[in-house]
Design a protein around this motif. Structure first.
Motif, PDB file in Angstrom:
ATOM      1  N   PHE A  59       0.829  -1.201   0.000  1.00 42.98           N
ATOM      2  CA  PHE A  59       0.000   0.000   0.000  1.00 42.98           C
ATOM      3  C   PHE A  59       0.871   1.261   0.000  1.00 42.98           C
ATOM      4  CE2 PHE A  59      -1.914   3.337   2.666  1.00 42.98           C
ATOM      5  CZ  PHE A  59      -2.983   3.683   1.865  1.00 42.98           C
ATOM      6  N   LEU A  60       1.876   1.277   0.857  1.00 37.38           N
ATOM      7  CA  LEU A  60       2.756   2.446   0.930  1.00 37.38           C
ATOM      8  C   LEU A  60       3.540   2.634  -0.374  1.00 37.38           C
ATOM      9  CD1 LEU A  60       4.048   1.925   4.568  1.00 37.38           C
ATOM     10  CD2 LEU A  60       2.319   3.569   3.783  1.00 37.38           C
ATOM     11  N   ALA A  61       4.055   1.549  -0.918  1.00 41.73           N
ATOM     12  CA  ALA A  61       4.790   1.640  -2.185  1.00 41.73           C
ATOM     13  C   ALA A  61       3.856   2.032  -3.324  1.00 41.73           C
ATOM     14  CB  ALA A  61       5.484   0.311  -2.480  1.00 41.73           C
ATOM     15  N   TRP A  62       2.622   1.539  -3.307  1.00 45.47           N
ATOM     16  CA  TRP A  62       1.647   1.850  -4.353  1.00 45.47           C
ATOM     17  C   TRP A  62       1.314   3.348  -4.355  1.00 45.47           C
ATOM     18  CZ3 TRP A  62      -0.030   0.034  -8.674  1.00 45.47           C
ATOM     19  CH2 TRP A  62      -1.260   0.398  -9.197  1.00 45.47           C
ATOM     20  N   ILE A  63       1.126   3.915  -3.173  1.00 39.68           N
ATOM     21  CA  ILE A  63       0.847   5.354  -3.078  1.00 39.68           C
ATOM     22  C   ILE A  63       2.020   6.150  -3.642  1.00 39.68           C
ATOM     23  CG2 ILE A  63       0.479   7.278  -1.457  1.00 39.68           C
ATOM     24  CD1 ILE A  63      -1.967   5.445  -1.834  1.00 39.68           C
ATOM     25  N   ALA A  64       3.239   5.761  -3.286  1.00 42.33           N
ATOM     26  CA  ALA A  64       4.425   6.453  -3.806  1.00 42.33           C
ATOM     27  C   ALA A  64       4.512   6.291  -5.319  1.00 42.33           C
ATOM     28  CB  ALA A  64       5.687   5.907  -3.136  1.00 42.33           C
ATOM     29  N   PHE A  65       4.241   5.094  -5.818  1.00 44.03           N
ATOM     30  CA  PHE A  65       4.267   4.814  -7.255  1.00 44.03           C
ATOM     31  C   PHE A  65       3.249   5.681  -7.993  1.00 44.03           C
ATOM     32  CE2 PHE A  65       2.667   1.900 -10.696  1.00 44.03           C
ATOM     33  CZ  PHE A  65       3.801   1.921 -11.507  1.00 44.03           C
ATOM     34  N   LEU A  68       3.840   9.328  -8.848  1.00 46.27           N
ATOM     35  CA  LEU A  68       4.799   9.642  -9.909  1.00 46.27           C
ATOM     36  C   LEU A  68       4.282   9.381 -11.319  1.00 46.27           C
ATOM     37  CD1 LEU A  68       7.972   8.170  -8.191  1.00 46.27           C
ATOM     38  CD2 LEU A  68       7.251  10.571  -8.298  1.00 46.27           C
ATOM     39  N   ILE A  69       3.207   8.600 -11.460  1.00 48.60           N
ATOM     40  CA  ILE A  69       2.675   8.307 -12.796  1.00 48.60           C
ATOM     41  C   ILE A  69       1.156   8.404 -12.775  1.00 48.60           C
ATOM     42  CG2 ILE A  69       4.601   6.767 -13.362  1.00 48.60           C
ATOM     43  CD1 ILE A  69       2.678   4.439 -13.045  1.00 48.60           C
ATOM     44  N   PRO A  70       0.530   8.539 -13.942  1.00 49.74           N
ATOM     45  CA  PRO A  70      -0.932   8.594 -14.001  1.00 49.74           C
ATOM     46  C   PRO A  70      -1.571   7.277 -13.540  1.00 49.74           C
ATOM     47  CG  PRO A  70       0.032   9.378 -16.063  1.00 49.74           C
ATOM     48  CD  PRO A  70       1.149   8.787 -15.249  1.00 49.74           C
ATOM     49  N   ILE A  75      -2.242   1.324 -13.110  1.00 48.12           N
ATOM     50  CA  ILE A  75      -3.082   0.124 -13.047  1.00 48.12           C
ATOM     51  C   ILE A  75      -2.646  -0.877 -14.106  1.00 48.12           C
ATOM     52  CG2 ILE A  75      -5.416  -0.748 -13.463  1.00 48.12           C
ATOM     53  CD1 ILE A  75      -5.085   0.538 -10.735  1.00 48.12           C
ATOM     54  N   LEU A  76      -2.373  -0.407 -15.305  1.00 42.42           N
ATOM     55  CA  LEU A  76      -1.946  -1.318 -16.374  1.00 42.42           C
ATOM     56  C   LEU A  76      -0.593  -1.955 -16.039  1.00 42.42           C
ATOM     57  CD1 LEU A  76      -3.099   0.693 -19.484  1.00 42.42           C
ATOM     58  CD2 LEU A  76      -4.041  -1.461 -18.662  1.00 42.42           C
ATOM     59  N   LEU A  77       0.341  -1.172 -15.544  1.00 38.76           N
ATOM     60  CA  LEU A  77       1.641  -1.739 -15.171  1.00 38.76           C
ATOM     61  C   LEU A  77       1.510  -2.708 -14.004  1.00 38.76           C
ATOM     62  CD1 LEU A  77       3.911   1.429 -15.507  1.00 38.76           C
ATOM     63  CD2 LEU A  77       3.947  -0.617 -16.955  1.00 38.76           C
ATOM     64  N   VAL A 115       2.724  -0.774 -22.473  1.00 37.47           N
ATOM     65  CA  VAL A 115       2.482   0.373 -21.585  1.00 37.47           C
ATOM     66  C   VAL A 115       3.789   0.850 -20.976  1.00 37.47           C
ATOM     67  CG1 VAL A 115       1.375   1.081 -19.431  1.00 37.47           C
ATOM     68  CG2 VAL A 115       0.085  -0.225 -21.105  1.00 37.47           C
ATOM     69  N   GLY A 116       4.626  -0.086 -20.540  1.00 37.67           N
ATOM     70  CA  GLY A 116       5.902   0.273 -19.939  1.00 37.67           C
ATOM     71  C   GLY A 116       6.814   0.992 -20.908  1.00 37.67           C
ATOM     72  N   ALA A 117       6.791   0.575 -22.159  1.00 41.28           N
ATOM     73  CA  ALA A 117       7.622   1.238 -23.173  1.00 41.28           C
ATOM     74  C   ALA A 117       7.175   2.668 -23.412  1.00 41.28           C
ATOM     75  CB  ALA A 117       7.586   0.445 -24.484  1.00 41.28           C
ATOM     76  N   GLY A 118       5.887   2.929 -23.213  1.00 36.54           N
ATOM     77  CA  GLY A 118       5.371   4.273 -23.439  1.00 36.54           C
ATOM     78  C   GLY A 118       5.483   5.173 -22.228  1.00 36.54           C
ATOM     79  N   THR A 119       6.004   4.651 -21.124  1.00 35.97           N
ATOM     80  CA  THR A 119       6.101   5.445 -19.896  1.00 35.97           C
ATOM     81  C   THR A 119       7.354   6.283 -19.892  1.00 35.97           C
ATOM     82  OG1 THR A 119       4.896   3.747 -18.678  1.00 35.97           O
ATOM     83  CG2 THR A 119       6.149   5.310 -17.391  1.00 35.97           C
TER      84      THR A 119
END
Length: 119
Positions: A59-65, A68-70, A75-77, A115-119
């Motif tokens: 949960f903590l890592a997800w909030i930080a993640f 930094l990104i939309p 969700i897709l990543l 998706v990762g390539a487009g980030t």
């Protein structure tokens, strides 16, 4: 993808996958059937507590993640955990991988790669 985003993504996936696998381990071993005795047995096993701890850290890592990104991209990543969990389920619990599941794994992995390539 910046190194920070990549690191947070890997941490999220590690904790989420580990949490799912530990919950499966807690639910799989022990008293057969259902009911209160089964739940009591699960609650005294360390697997369920490790899984809960994994979800706190995830949960903590997800909030930080997500800071930094939309959200849509996050969700897709994050969907790559489906692949990791299915493969680990096969290795650790002997679960079947049918042709359709393998195709699904490949499609999810391809989608995450795109998706990762487009980030």
């Amino acid at each position: 993808m910046t190194p920070t985003v990549l690191l947070l993504w890997l941490i999220v996936e590690l904790f989420d996958t580990t949490g799912q696998l530990t919950f499966k381990a807690a639910a799989s071993h022990g008293i057969e059937g259902d009911g209160l005795a089964h739940w009591r047995h699960m609650l005294v096993r360390p697997w369920i507590w490790l899984g809960g701890a994994c979800y706190v850290f995830e949960f903590l890592a997800w909030i930080a993640f997500l800071s930094l990104i939309p959200l849509g991209r996050g969700i897709l990543l994050g969907s790559i955990n489906i692949v990791a969990i299915m493969l680990a389920g096969r290795l650790l619990f002997g679960e079947r991988l049918t042709r359709l599941r393998v195709l699904g794994i490949a499609l999810v992995a391809l989608g995450v790669a795109i998706v990762g390539a487009g980030t």
